[in-house]
Design an enzyme around this catalytic site. Structure first.
Site, PDB file in Angstrom:
ATOM      1  N   HIS A 302       0.855  -1.182   0.000  1.00  0.00           N
ATOM      2  CA  HIS A 302       0.000   0.000   0.000  1.00  0.00           C
ATOM      3  C   HIS A 302       0.896   1.239   0.000  1.00  0.00           C
ATOM      4  O   HIS A 302       2.118   1.123   0.103  1.00  0.00           O
ATOM      5  CB  HIS A 302      -0.886   0.025   1.253  1.00  0.00           C
ATOM      6  CG  HIS A 302      -1.915  -1.057   1.311  1.00  0.00           C
ATOM      7  ND1 HIS A 302      -2.899  -1.186   0.358  1.00  0.00           N
ATOM      8  CD2 HIS A 302      -2.108  -2.058   2.210  1.00  0.00           C
ATOM      9  CE1 HIS A 302      -3.673  -2.219   0.682  1.00  0.00           C
ATOM     10  NE2 HIS A 302      -3.206  -2.767   1.805  1.00  0.00           N
ATOM     11  N   CYS A 345      -1.564   1.493  -6.353  1.00  0.00           N
ATOM     12  CA  CYS A 345      -2.345   2.586  -6.939  1.00  0.00           C
ATOM     13  C   CYS A 345      -1.515   3.860  -6.955  1.00  0.00           C
ATOM     14  O   CYS A 345      -0.451   3.936  -6.367  1.00  0.00           O
ATOM     15  CB  CYS A 345      -3.607   2.844  -6.138  1.00  0.00           C
ATOM     16  SG  CYS A 345      -4.717   1.446  -6.026  1.00  0.00           S
TER      17      CYS A 345
END
Length: 459
Positions: A302, A345
């Protein structure tokens, strides 16, 4: 998916014989990894793989039509797909429409044109180039061609040995290969050459040897074993259980499988805190890489924009990680390629879908946010799962869309000596076509590589 669609595939599969399935598999090698095709024995399994690769589906039958046309099953084309030989011939003349490469069409046509005596003669002449067990009497010409490709004897841009074989057996086929090569040259002359070669001012350097000399230096050297480290930083279990990244273990296994095959020293570190991520990368930058050709690093975690999170929620700047491998900080890798692949992301925005195509089933999650640029240094390539500000997706069951696609494309294209930038472009294309829980994903390549990076496949 429509019941009529499955009924259609079932009826077509019932009409195909073993030799035709082998032909379909051979013609699909640009789109499906060889290892996956090898396990397929019957047409229904072949069609299932094409569906997995999004090559066929409801309202998407162009590739199936092309395959049936190529193997001359015009009866199936007409009866089940409402098309004809004439319609297919017109359609495939449109630039960019054909999905089966001209190279693979050529090999298939040659195989179809050979008599059993011709095949026996080819096998006899290949005895010194291929293992004896690959040249047995029951081996088809398509199987022989596949072995020649695996062993680097023939390639899309190098059919010299094939021409030499047929010069003495079937001069007419040698002429067909010449015509194919001329057509390829014409196509390149109409476009910019992807990898231009500088022209020598010395006439004696022209010709085959001169051409090889000019090409030399435009490809990074890959001569050592191992070629280098493949470092995998894979964060799965976080201190906050809600952040756990299910599916990332499958990504790690896929990367290890591919890079061990490519003769890299593959090392995986699991569940690192932010500080430990930086310390691990720095440790590898301080190693002696003089007897290695390359460095590859995969990061799965992440994060935030420009940063990767450790399992303790502490962040590390991705640019700091990459900067450990500049020529100054890692002199033993100066002039050698450094590759960073980041599954994460780059924000929280979803790409709206443009077309509807199914992706693999299973819950999809989103990951972290990597960097927007790389240090202005040479010989560095970064492949990112998505462009700035957008999400990337990971399945609990099968791993991330981006990493799984990359590993499949490497298995398919590395044996064909396709360079890494081109492989990543293929990945961009494949990932961008998929619909992911109503959204799209667009990966990104950032590169300061100065040459082609071609991974050598061990023989």
């Amino acid at each position: 998916m429509s019941r009529d669609f499955f009924k259609l595939l079932f009826e077509i599969s019932e009409a195909l014989v073993t030799e035709e399935v082998a032909a379909l598999k051979f013609l699909s090698l640009e789109h499906v990894p060889r290892r996956k095709l090898e396990a397929i024995q019957e047409p229904k399994a072949f069609f299932e793989v094409l569906q997995e690769k999004d090559m066929i589906g409801v309202g998407n039958l162009s590739f199936l039509k092309e395959l049936l046309y190529q193997i001359s099953r015009i009866d199936l084309l007409a009866a089940y797909l409402g098309s004809s030989r004439e319609e297919m011939e017109r359609d495939l003349q449109v630039p960019g429409r054909a999905q089966v490469s001209a190279y693979r069409q050529l090999l298939y046509r040659i195989a179809e044109d050979l008599t059993p005596e011709d095949v026996a003669s080819v096998k006899f002449l290949l005895q010194k180039l291929l293992p004896k067990n690959k040249l047995q009497e029951n081996a088809s010409m398509l199987q022989v061609f596949l072995e020649m490709e695996i062993n680097g004897i023939i390639k899309e841009d190098n059919l010299t040995i094939l021409k030499d074989l047929f010069q003495s057996i079937r001069a007419d086929i040698k002429k067909k290969i010449d015509a194919y090569e001329e057509k390829i040259k014409e196509n390149y002359s109409r476009e910019e050459v992807r990898y231009p070669v500088s022209v020598s001012g010395h006439p004696e350097e022209q010709g085959a040897e001169g051409e090889a000399a000019k090409q030399h230096g435009k490809i990074y050297t890959m001569k050592n074993n191992p070629h280098g480290y493949c470092l995998i930083l894979n964060n799965h279990i976080f201190k906050n259980p809600r952040d756990n990244r299910e599916g990332t273990l499958q990504d790690g296994e896929a990367v290890k499988r591919v890079f061990k095959w490519l003769e890299f020293k593959t090392v995986e570190y699991m569940n690192l805190e932010g500080k430990k991520i930086y310390e691990t990368v720095k440790e590898y930058s301080k190693k002696d890489h003089r007897n290695m050709d390359c460095f590859v690093c995969f990061i799965f975690s992440h994060g935030e924009r420009g940063k990767i999170k450790g399992v303790d929620d502490e962040c590390v700047n991705i640019e700091d990680l990459v900067s450990c491998f500049t020529g100054t900080n890692c002199p033993s890798l100066a002039g050698k390629p450094k590759v960073f692949i980041i599954q994460a992301c780059q924000g929280s925005v979803r790409h709206p879908p443009v077309t509807i195509e199914p992706d693999s089933s299973g819950h999809l999650e989103v990951d972290a946010s990597p960097l927007t640029s790389i240090p202005d240094k040479a010989d560095i390539l970064i492949g990112m799962a998505t462009v700035e500000d957008y999400l990337s997706f990971r399945s609990h069951k099968t791993g991330s869309v981006y990493i799984q696609s990359l590993c499949e494309k490497m298995e398919l294209l590395c044996p064909q000596r396709v360079d890494l930038t081109a492989i990543l472009t293929e990945v961009n294309n494949e990932v961008a076509r998929r619909e992911l829980e109503g959204s799209k994903q667009m990966p990104k390549i950032t590169s300061t590589l100065l040459k082609q990076l071609i991974f050598e496949v061990p023989q």
